[in-house]
Write an enzyme that holds these catalytic residues in place. Structure first.
Site, mmCIF file in Angstrom:
data_model
loop_
_atom_site.group_PDB
_atom_site.id
_atom_site.type_symbol
_atom_site.label_atom_id
_atom_site.label_comp_id
_atom_site.label_asym_id
_atom_site.label_seq_id
_atom_site.Cartn_x
_atom_site.Cartn_y
_atom_site.Cartn_z
ATOM 1 N N ASP A 33 0.836 -1.203 0.000
ATOM 2 C CA ASP A 33 0.000 0.000 0.000
ATOM 3 C C ASP A 33 0.874 1.258 0.000
ATOM 4 O O ASP A 33 1.965 1.252 0.570
ATOM 5 C CB ASP A 33 -0.915 -0.024 1.237
ATOM 6 C CG ASP A 33 -2.074 0.940 1.100
ATOM 7 O OD1 ASP A 33 -2.280 1.494 0.004
ATOM 8 O OD2 ASP A 33 -2.789 1.150 2.103
ATOM 9 N N ASN A 35 1.391 3.370 -2.925
ATOM 10 C CA ASN A 35 1.973 3.772 -4.217
ATOM 11 C C ASN A 35 1.497 5.170 -4.636
ATOM 12 O O ASN A 35 2.284 5.991 -5.090
ATOM 13 C CB ASN A 35 1.576 2.787 -5.320
ATOM 14 C CG ASN A 35 2.184 1.426 -5.124
ATOM 15 O OD1 ASN A 35 3.042 1.240 -4.275
ATOM 16 N ND2 ASN A 35 1.751 0.460 -5.914
ATOM 17 N N HIS A 50 2.981 3.155 -8.841
ATOM 18 C CA HIS A 50 2.826 1.730 -9.160
ATOM 19 C C HIS A 50 4.058 1.216 -9.900
ATOM 20 O O HIS A 50 4.533 0.110 -9.654
ATOM 21 C CB HIS A 50 1.577 1.511 -10.028
ATOM 22 C CG HIS A 50 0.297 1.902 -9.349
ATOM 23 N ND1 HIS A 50 0.024 1.563 -8.040
ATOM 24 C CD2 HIS A 50 -0.790 2.597 -9.795
ATOM 25 C CE1 HIS A 50 -1.168 2.039 -7.707
ATOM 26 N NE2 HIS A 50 -1.680 2.669 -8.748
ATOM 27 N N LEU A 144 11.088 -20.666 -3.597
ATOM 28 C CA LEU A 144 10.037 -19.745 -3.126
ATOM 29 C C LEU A 144 8.810 -19.777 -4.045
ATOM 30 O O LEU A 144 8.949 -19.749 -5.271
ATOM 31 C CB LEU A 144 10.602 -18.319 -3.101
ATOM 32 C CG LEU A 144 9.611 -17.202 -2.770
ATOM 33 C CD1 LEU A 144 9.245 -17.227 -1.291
ATOM 34 C CD2 LEU A 144 10.192 -15.838 -3.146
ATOM 35 N N GLU A 220 0.400 -13.367 12.552
ATOM 36 C CA GLU A 220 0.969 -12.197 13.221
ATOM 37 C C GLU A 220 0.927 -11.032 12.236
ATOM 38 O O GLU A 220 1.174 -11.223 11.039
ATOM 39 C CB GLU A 220 2.425 -12.476 13.618
ATOM 40 C CG GLU A 220 2.576 -13.573 14.644
ATOM 41 C CD GLU A 220 2.009 -13.177 16.003
ATOM 42 O OE1 GLU A 220 2.159 -12.004 16.394
ATOM 43 O OE2 GLU A 220 1.405 -14.052 16.665
HETATM 44 C C1 FPP Z 1 -1.899 0.167 -3.436
HETATM 45 O O1 FPP Z 1 -1.431 1.463 -3.390
HETATM 46 C C2 FPP Z 1 -1.345 -0.513 -4.586
HETATM 47 C C3 FPP Z 1 -2.040 -1.122 -5.576
HETATM 48 C C4 FPP Z 1 -3.504 -1.190 -5.604
HETATM 49 C C5 FPP Z 1 -1.355 -1.721 -6.717
HETATM 50 C C6 FPP Z 1 -0.217 -2.547 -6.268
HETATM 51 C C7 FPP Z 1 0.605 -2.903 -7.390
HETATM 52 C C8 FPP Z 1 1.951 -2.969 -7.342
HETATM 53 C C9 FPP Z 1 2.751 -2.686 -6.149
HETATM 54 C C10 FPP Z 1 2.694 -3.420 -8.493
HETATM 55 C C11 FPP Z 1 2.325 -4.840 -8.758
HETATM 56 C C12 FPP Z 1 3.365 -5.492 -9.440
HETATM 57 C C13 FPP Z 1 3.221 -6.690 -10.010
HETATM 58 C C14 FPP Z 1 4.408 -7.300 -10.541
HETATM 59 C C15 FPP Z 1 1.935 -7.390 -10.111
HETATM 60 P P1 FPP Z 1 -2.466 2.662 -3.571
HETATM 61 O O2 FPP Z 1 -2.516 2.986 -5.021
HETATM 62 O O3 FPP Z 1 -3.771 2.304 -2.973
HETATM 63 O O4 FPP Z 1 -1.745 3.773 -2.774
HETATM 64 P P2 FPP Z 1 -2.435 4.959 -1.971
HETATM 65 O O5 FPP Z 1 -3.185 4.313 -0.828
HETATM 66 O O6 FPP Z 1 -1.265 5.766 -1.496
HETATM 67 O O7 FPP Z 1 -3.318 5.707 -2.916
#
Ligand code: FPP
Length: 253
Positions: A33, A35, A50, A144, A220
């Site tokens: 979370d 991004n 992202h 893994l 946990e």
């Molecule tokens: C949450 O942050 C993130 C997501 C919904 C997307 C997550 C995706 C990635 C980390 C990349 C995935 C990579 C692969 C290889 C599948 P948010 O956008 O909700 O952040 P915010 O809460 O700050 O708005």
């Protein structure tokens, strides 16, 4: 004449050390979370967060592999994430392909198996194709397990399980009396996987957001304010070290 070589600590030495033999979690699940906030803090469009988040995924895969974690489940896209703007969804749906294009050779070298949980068939065809290719290519790897939760929602998963169980009962494939927790688990996407020992959520939020509600019953939890794109091996190892100090009682004393 002898040259003085400065003493540079290796990356491994600088990392918080994880004792690999001692109580390493078998299964780590992560809610990635923050991004969007990471990008906003830099005046960038949300999708830049992202994109940067993909690099953090690989850092954590490497750390998990090193510390001998067996299963790493990453929440990449939830059933609720379809409510985001189409442009953001389209961008996220291209990330698995980009990730695999860059890192699949490294995953193969390190014996990592790629799998997914979630409603795979409802993903865009191009996303399915890229991920399916990686699943096939890595299917015999026994290191893994890198398990992406893609189009995953826990309530949906549980509802589907209930429907399938009812169907099997009406079809005389199973009896109501034989239904127990172990059998119920077999109807979930996570059939065959041990429950997560440790759940990590980044970005300071402290909620489950419809992630593995059944499977996290005795896990946990570890939270950090770090935003996902800033996640790295050190922070992952911190979480593992903290887990190693905990006493799990599963409701006992
Ligand atoms: C949450 O942050 C993130 C997501 C919904 C997307 C997550 C995706 C990635 C980390 C990349 C995935 C990579 C692969 C290889 C599948 P948010 O956008 O909700 O952040 P915010 O809460 O700050 O708005």
């Amino acid at each position: 004449m002898s040259m003085k070589i400065p003493f540079i600590k290796s990356k491994q030495q600088r990392n918080p050390m994880v004792s690999f033999s001692d109580n390493v979690p078998n299964h780590v699940a992560i809610i990635m979370d923050g991004n969007g906030r990471w990008a906003e803090q830099r005046g960038l469009p949300r999708v830049a967060g992202h994109k940067e988040g993909v690099k953090a995924v690989m850092k954590v895969v490497r750390a998990a592999n090193q510390s001998k974690v067996k299963i790493l489940t990453l929440y990449a896209f939830s059933t609720e994430n379809w409510n985001r703007p189409k442009s953001e969804i389209d961008f996220i749906m291209k990330l698995p392909k980009e990730f695999l294009h860059v890192y699949l050779p490294e995953l193969m070298e390190n014996n990592v198996r790629v799998e997914t949980i979630g409603d795979f068939d409802a993903l865009p065809a191009h996303t399915q194709k890229a991920v399916q290719y990686a699943k096939n290519k890595t299917k015999d790897n026994d290191g893994l397990l890198l398990n992406f939760a893609l189009n995953y929602g826990s309530r949906y998963e549980i509802m589907q399980a209930i429907k399938q169980i009812m169907d099997d009962i009406y079809g005389n494939k199973v009896t109501l009396d034989s239904l127990n927790e172990e059998m119920f688990s077999k109807y979930l996407y996570t059939d065959g996987l041990s429950d997560p020992d440790l759940l990590i959520r980044t970005s300071g939020e402290k909620r489950l957001s419809n992630f593995l509600l059944w499977q996290l019953a005795y896990s946990e939890f570890w939270f950090t304010d770090v935003l996902w794109p800033d996640m790295d091996e050190n922070i992952f190892n911190e979480a593992i070290q903290d887990y190693q100090k905990r006493k799990r009682r599963y409701g006992g004393i």
